[in-house]
Design a protein around this motif. Structure first.
Motif, PDB file in Angstrom:
ATOM      1  N   ALA A   1      -7.651  -0.222  -0.469  1.00 22.83           N
ATOM      2  CA  ALA A   1      -6.547  -1.001  -1.027  1.00 22.83           C
ATOM      3  C   ALA A   1      -6.735  -2.508  -0.863  1.00 22.83           C
ATOM      4  O   ALA A   1      -5.934  -3.286  -1.388  1.00 22.83           O
TER       5      ALA A   1
ATOM      6  N   GLU B   1       5.927  -7.674 -12.807  1.00 21.81           N
ATOM      7  CA  GLU B   1       5.465  -6.341 -13.186  1.00 21.81           C
ATOM      8  C   GLU B   1       5.598  -6.076 -14.678  1.00 21.81           C
ATOM      9  O   GLU B   1       5.057  -5.083 -15.186  1.00 21.81           O
TER      10      GLU B   1
ATOM     11  N   ASN C   1       0.918  -6.200   2.582  1.00 25.93           N
ATOM     12  CA  ASN C   1       2.135  -6.605   1.885  1.00 25.93           C
ATOM     13  C   ASN C   1       2.229  -8.130   1.908  1.00 25.93           C
ATOM     14  O   ASN C   1       2.172  -8.741   2.979  1.00 25.93           O
TER      15      ASN C   1
ATOM     16  N   PRO D   1      -1.696   1.462  -0.322  1.00 28.98           N
ATOM     17  CA  PRO D   1      -1.566   0.027  -0.050  1.00 28.98           C
ATOM     18  C   PRO D   1      -1.488  -0.258   1.445  1.00 28.98           C
ATOM     19  O   PRO D   1      -0.810   0.454   2.184  1.00 28.98           O
TER      20      PRO D   1
ATOM     21  N   ASN E   1       5.460  -1.955  -4.907  1.00 31.49           N
ATOM     22  CA  ASN E   1       4.432  -2.969  -5.096  1.00 31.49           C
ATOM     23  C   ASN E   1       4.311  -3.846  -3.852  1.00 31.49           C
ATOM     24  O   ASN E   1       5.274  -4.524  -3.483  1.00 31.49           O
ATOM     25  N   PRO E   2       3.137  -3.866  -3.200  1.00 32.06           N
ATOM     26  CA  PRO E   2       2.985  -4.706  -2.014  1.00 32.06           C
ATOM     27  C   PRO E   2       2.787  -6.182  -2.346  1.00 32.06           C
ATOM     28  O   PRO E   2       2.835  -7.027  -1.450  1.00 32.06           O
ATOM     29  N   ARG E   3       2.561  -6.483  -3.613  1.00 29.90           N
ATOM     30  CA  ARG E   3       2.296  -7.858  -4.018  1.00 29.90           C
ATOM     31  C   ARG E   3       3.564  -8.521  -4.563  1.00 29.90           C
ATOM     32  O   ARG E   3       4.460  -7.850  -5.066  1.00 29.90           O
TER      33      ARG E   3
ATOM     34  N   THR F   1      -2.223   5.658  -7.742  1.00 29.38           N
ATOM     35  CA  THR F   1      -1.114   4.886  -7.201  1.00 29.38           C
ATOM     36  C   THR F   1      -0.891   3.626  -8.039  1.00 29.38           C
ATOM     37  O   THR F   1      -1.607   2.634  -7.905  1.00 29.38           O
TER      38      THR F   1
ATOM     39  N   ALA G   1      -8.081  -1.838  -9.257  1.00 27.56           N
ATOM     40  CA  ALA G   1      -7.214  -0.744  -9.704  1.00 27.56           C
ATOM     41  C   ALA G   1      -7.996   0.325 -10.451  1.00 27.56           C
ATOM     42  O   ALA G   1      -7.821   1.526 -10.194  1.00 27.56           O
TER      43      ALA G   1
ATOM     44  N   TYR H   1       1.174   0.398  -8.773  1.00 26.25           N
ATOM     45  CA  TYR H   1       2.063  -0.487  -8.026  1.00 26.25           C
ATOM     46  C   TYR H   1       3.250  -0.884  -8.903  1.00 26.25           C
ATOM     47  O   TYR H   1       3.079  -1.453  -9.989  1.00 26.25           O
ATOM     48  N   GLY H   2       4.464  -0.580  -8.440  1.00 21.92           N
ATOM     49  CA  GLY H   2       5.670  -0.985  -9.152  1.00 21.92           C
ATOM     50  C   GLY H   2       5.772  -0.348 -10.521  1.00 21.92           C
ATOM     51  O   GLY H   2       5.463   0.833 -10.718  1.00 21.92           O
TER      52      GLY H   2
ATOM     53  N   ASN I   1       4.173   6.239  -8.939  1.00 26.10           N
ATOM     54  CA  ASN I   1       4.524   4.827  -8.771  1.00 26.10           C
ATOM     55  C   ASN I   1       4.887   4.593  -7.312  1.00 26.10           C
ATOM     56  O   ASN I   1       5.689   5.333  -6.733  1.00 26.10           O
TER      57      ASN I   1
END
Length: 391
Positions: A230, A327, A377, A374, A321-323, A250, A235, A252-253, A318
């Motif tokens: 991660a 989105e 964060n 992930p 989202n760690p970022r 996985t 991706a 993200y978001g 889903n």
């Protein structure tokens, strides 16, 4: 001279250029391998050490790649390497290249910016002092631009303001300490180019995917690295590995995040095009180096379709989202200049995805599924360093 020639893009590029008759040297301090040791990661593919890689390449191709092991942040070492090799082109991959790594904690944020920015300044000085005709080809990133609500131009934008017009560098909106280091690099390079009449090309590269190139397939010992964790895994590569081992992909978001992508073989071709078309003294060319753009959801759908044809049953989930990022957003980036110079893209069609998945299936027993989810964060970036390996 390939700075960072032991890394994912650097190794493939070094072999590509060497195989086409260029005299090539690799400069690397092996720090990418050290990151894996620090964090408990590993390449999916069993990569050999750099000395063995270079020996094998000479054995199978008859072509010799020179090797300089050291840190470009050490100016004494870099000066010696420049004087020994006398490069006419310097391809700069020699940076910490992971946004999640730069956001793990304060120490890694500081390392990323110090390593990347100071290393690039050292390279500019080495060219000025020891190889003033050398063409600097620097790998930037499309992430420098962020996700503006207008079209992204190739490096420069012409603005009319209060009745006056000027062409200026396109605004930068880096979204991690890594991306910001690239923004600083671009600004420093532009100043050096103008001040010292350097020849520079800034390649704002999209997300690179794939593992095999014609050269790495010449011998199993030349295989390139493939990251799936991660922190360093992209991706698309991560989705391919998740599909192969039966782990849900996985997303993200919401999955609407859209970026530019290109195959690793096209990365090599773009570098060759840049080498063969140097900027004139005092000018910094800027190219957006990608061939297609996709959202995260579109990538998952492509892997699902390709995987099913190989007998896999990819699923999608889903995850939070760690970022800190948009989105769902507008994204339209120009990318015609390299194709105008002769790039014929290898688009993300069915055969390429099946080739990637076939490689992943071959090595799937090496996958550590604890590394897929992930682990970094953005909002929880700590002041004290910590490890990421899950034991």
């Amino acid at each position: 001279m390939i700075l960072g020639g032991d890394g994912y893009c650097g190794w493939a590029t070094a072999l590509h250029l060497s195989n086409r008759g260029y005299e090539v040297a690799i400069v690397d301090n092996m720090c990418r391998r050290t990151f894996d040791d620090q964090l408990g990661f590993n390449s999916l593919t069993p990569i050999k050490g750099i000395h063995e890689r270079v020996r094998v390449w000479e054995e199978v191709s008859g072509k010799r790649i020179q090797l300089y092991v050291g840190d470009i942040c050490d100016y004494e070492f870099l000066s010696a390497a420049f004087q020994a090799f006398e490069p006419t082109a310097c391809v700069h991959f020699g940076e910490q290249r992971s946004a999640p790594y730069s956001m793990m904690d304060r120490s890694r944020a500081v390392f990323t910016q110090t390593n990347n920015v100071m290393g690039t300044i050292n390279v500019c000085y080495a060219i000025k002092e020891f190889a003033p005709e050398c063409h600097l080809i620097k790998l930037g990133t499309m992430g420098e631009y962020g996700t503006p609500n207008i079209d992204i131009e190739e490096g420069y934008i012409t603005i009319e303001h209060n009745g006056r017009t000027d062409t200026l560098p396109y605004p930068k909106q880096g979204n991690s300490f890594y991306h910001l280091s690239k923004c600083h690099d671009s600004a420093n390079m532009l100043m050096c180019t103008k001040t010292w009449k350097m020849r520079t090309t800034d390649l704002n590269q999209g997300v690179v995917y794939g593992v095999a190139t014609p050269e790495t397939m010449m011998d199993d010992r030349l295989v390139n690295r493939l990251d799936y964790d991660a922190v360093f895994g992209t991706a698309l590569n991560r989705f391919a590995i998740q599909a192969a081992v039966g782990h849900p992909m996985t997303v993200y978001g919401k999955g609407g995040q859209t970026r530019g992508f290109l195959n690793i073989t096209d990365t090599c071709k773009c570098i060759q095009i840049a080498c063969d078309n140097p900027a004139p003294p005092g000018e910094m060319k800027i190219y957006n180096q990608f061939t297609e753009q996709f959202s995260v959801n579109e990538l998952a759908a492509l892997i699902t379709e390709a995987g099913q044809k190989l007998g896999l049953d990819p699923q999608v989930i889903n995850v939070p989202n760690p970022r800190t990022e948009m989105e769902e957003h507008y994204y339209n980036a120009k990318h015609s200049k390299l194709q105008d110079l002769g790039l014929e893209p290898n688009l993300m069609k069915e055969s390429i995805l099946e080739s990637l998945l076939t490689t992943v299936v071959k090595y799937k027993d090496n996958v550590d599924q604890r590394l897929i989810l992930p682990g970094v964060n953005w909002t929880e970036s700590a002041s004290v360093g910590k490890t990421i390996a899950k034991v």
